[in-house]
Design a protein around this motif. Sequence first.
Motif, PDB file in Angstrom:
ATOM      1  N   GLY A 290      19.714  16.865 -54.439  1.00  0.00           N
ATOM      2  CA  GLY A 290      21.296  16.718 -53.966  1.00  0.00           C
ATOM      3  C   GLY A 290      22.087  15.785 -54.854  1.00  0.00           C
ATOM      4  O   GLY A 290      21.844  15.937 -56.175  1.00  0.00           O
ATOM      5  N   ASN A 291      22.783  14.852 -54.408  1.00  0.00           N
ATOM      6  CA  ASN A 291      23.643  13.924 -55.107  1.00  0.00           C
ATOM      7  C   ASN A 291      22.489  12.866 -55.792  1.00  0.00           C
ATOM      8  O   ASN A 291      21.917  12.359 -54.758  1.00  0.00           O
ATOM      9  N   VAL A 292      22.543  12.543 -56.558  1.00  0.00           N
ATOM     10  CA  VAL A 292      21.498  11.732 -57.704  1.00  0.00           C
ATOM     11  C   VAL A 292      21.909  10.332 -57.128  1.00  0.00           C
ATOM     12  O   VAL A 292      21.012   9.570 -57.133  1.00  0.00           O
ATOM     13  N   THR A 293      23.360  10.238 -56.774  1.00  0.00           N
ATOM     14  CA  THR A 293      23.651   8.881 -56.256  1.00  0.00           C
ATOM     15  C   THR A 293      22.682   8.296 -55.497  1.00  0.00           C
ATOM     16  O   THR A 293      22.542   7.083 -55.127  1.00  0.00           O
ATOM     17  N   SER A 294      22.445   8.982 -54.389  1.00  0.00           N
ATOM     18  CA  SER A 294      21.789   8.641 -53.327  1.00  0.00           C
ATOM     19  C   SER A 294      19.996   9.069 -53.216  1.00  0.00           C
ATOM     20  O   SER A 294      19.481   8.915 -52.188  1.00  0.00           O
TER      21      SER A 294
ATOM     22  N   GLY B  19      22.488  20.377 -63.060  1.00  0.00           N
ATOM     23  CA  GLY B  19      22.166  19.866 -61.858  1.00  0.00           C
ATOM     24  C   GLY B  19      22.335  18.418 -62.176  1.00  0.00           C
ATOM     25  O   GLY B  19      22.650  17.982 -63.250  1.00  0.00           O
ATOM     26  N   GLN B  20      22.058  17.681 -61.128  1.00  0.00           N
ATOM     27  CA  GLN B  20      21.962  16.179 -61.371  1.00  0.00           C
ATOM     28  C   GLN B  20      20.633  15.620 -61.414  1.00  0.00           C
ATOM     29  O   GLN B  20      19.646  15.959 -60.890  1.00  0.00           O
ATOM     30  N   TYR B  21      20.695  14.792 -62.431  1.00  0.00           N
ATOM     31  CA  TYR B  21      19.234  14.113 -63.003  1.00  0.00           C
ATOM     32  C   TYR B  21      19.493  12.631 -62.955  1.00  0.00           C
ATOM     33  O   TYR B  21      20.548  12.054 -63.412  1.00  0.00           O
TER      34      TYR B  21
HETATM   35  C1  LIG Z   1      27.658  11.328 -54.982  1.00  0.00           C
HETATM   36  O1  LIG Z   1      27.841  10.410 -53.959  1.00  0.00           O
HETATM   37  C2  LIG Z   1      28.861   9.546 -54.391  1.00  0.00           C
HETATM   38  C3  LIG Z   1      28.594   8.274 -53.402  1.00  0.00           C
HETATM   39  O2  LIG Z   1      28.827   8.856 -52.114  1.00  0.00           O
HETATM   40  C4  LIG Z   1      30.230  10.030 -54.433  1.00  0.00           C
HETATM   41  O3  LIG Z   1      31.016   9.185 -54.902  1.00  0.00           O
HETATM   42  C5  LIG Z   1      30.208  11.178 -55.388  1.00  0.00           C
HETATM   43  O4  LIG Z   1      31.492  11.945 -55.256  1.00  0.00           O
HETATM   44  C6  LIG Z   1      29.126  12.305 -55.009  1.00  0.00           C
HETATM   45  N1  LIG Z   1      28.913  13.322 -55.894  1.00  0.00           N
HETATM   46  C7  LIG Z   1      29.133  14.714 -55.835  1.00  0.00           C
HETATM   47  C8  LIG Z   1      29.036  15.445 -57.060  1.00  0.00           C
HETATM   48  O5  LIG Z   1      29.108  15.170 -54.725  1.00  0.00           O
END
Ligand SMILES: *[C@@H]1O[C@H](CO)[C@@H](O)[C@H](O)[C@H]1NC(C)=O
Length: 228
Positions: A101-105, A150-152
Motif C-alpha cells: 500500500g502506502n510505502v511510508t508506513s 506503484g510505491q517501492y
Molecule cells: C502515505 O502516507 C503519508 C503519511 O501518512 C501521507 O502523507 C501520504 O500522503 C500518503 N501517500 C499516498 C500516496 O497516499
Amino acid sequence: MKLAFPLVLTFAVVSAHYTFPSFIYNGVTTEPWLYNRRTNNYWSQAPVTDVKSIDLRCYTSITGATASTLSVTAGSKLGIQTDGSIFHPGVVNIYMAKAPGNVTSWDGSGAVWFKVYEISAVTDDGSSITFPSEGLPSVTFTIPKALPSGQYLVRTEAIALHSASSFGGAQFYVGCGQISVTGGGNRTPKPLVSIPGLYTGNEPGILINIYWPIPTSYVQPGPAVWRG
Ligand SMILES: *[C@@H]1O[C@H](CO)[C@@H](O)[C@H](O)[C@H]1NC(C)=O
C-alpha cells in the motif's frame, strides 16, 4: 598535546565512512533525508556487520524513520548520493521492494526484495582484483521499464571488503529511500529474497581476503539482477 593524535585518528576513521541520504533525479540531488529514511548511523556513519540484524534492511531500528516519496517514471535513471564517497574497496547492490500500500508506513518485511543493479569486482585470474565502485560519490541505475507502477522501497548496499577475511569483518553500508513509480510495465520481478535472511556471512563474496592470495574470481553476493 597528548590528545592530538587520538583526535586525528578518530576524525580519519569517521570521515572514511558514509551514508546514502539523497537521491539524484532529473539532475537534482534531493535534500538529505527527505526521500531517504534517516539511518541510525546518520552521525557516526558506522556500518552494519551482523548480516542477521534487522538493520541490514534499512538501518532504522533506532531512528524509526520514514520519509517522503519521490515520484519517478519507469525507464528513467535514479541516482543514490553518498555523504562523501564509497570510500572502501568493495561491491554495491541495489534492491527494490514493492509496498502493498502506502510505502511510508511499510517496513519491507517478507520475501519481497529483488535486485535491480550491482557493481561487482573485476578479476583476471589472480594477477589483480579491482573494485569499480571504490571512491564513487554516487551510484546511478535505470528503473526497469517493465516494472509495475506503484510505491517501492529502494535499498542501497555497499559491502566494504577491506577487512572481510574473518567472519563478520565485511562492512555493510545500507539505506532505504521511497519512490512512487509511474508509467510502469507488467512484468514480475524475481527472484525475491528477505532482508535480513539473504546472507549468512559465509558467502565467498562476503567472507574473503581481497589482498592475498589475489582472488582469481569474485562471486557477487545476492540473487541475480532482474532486468525486466
Ligand atoms: C502515505 O502516507 C503519508 C503519511 O501518512 C501521507 O502523507 C501520504 O500522503 C500518503 N501517500 C499516498 C500516496 O497516499
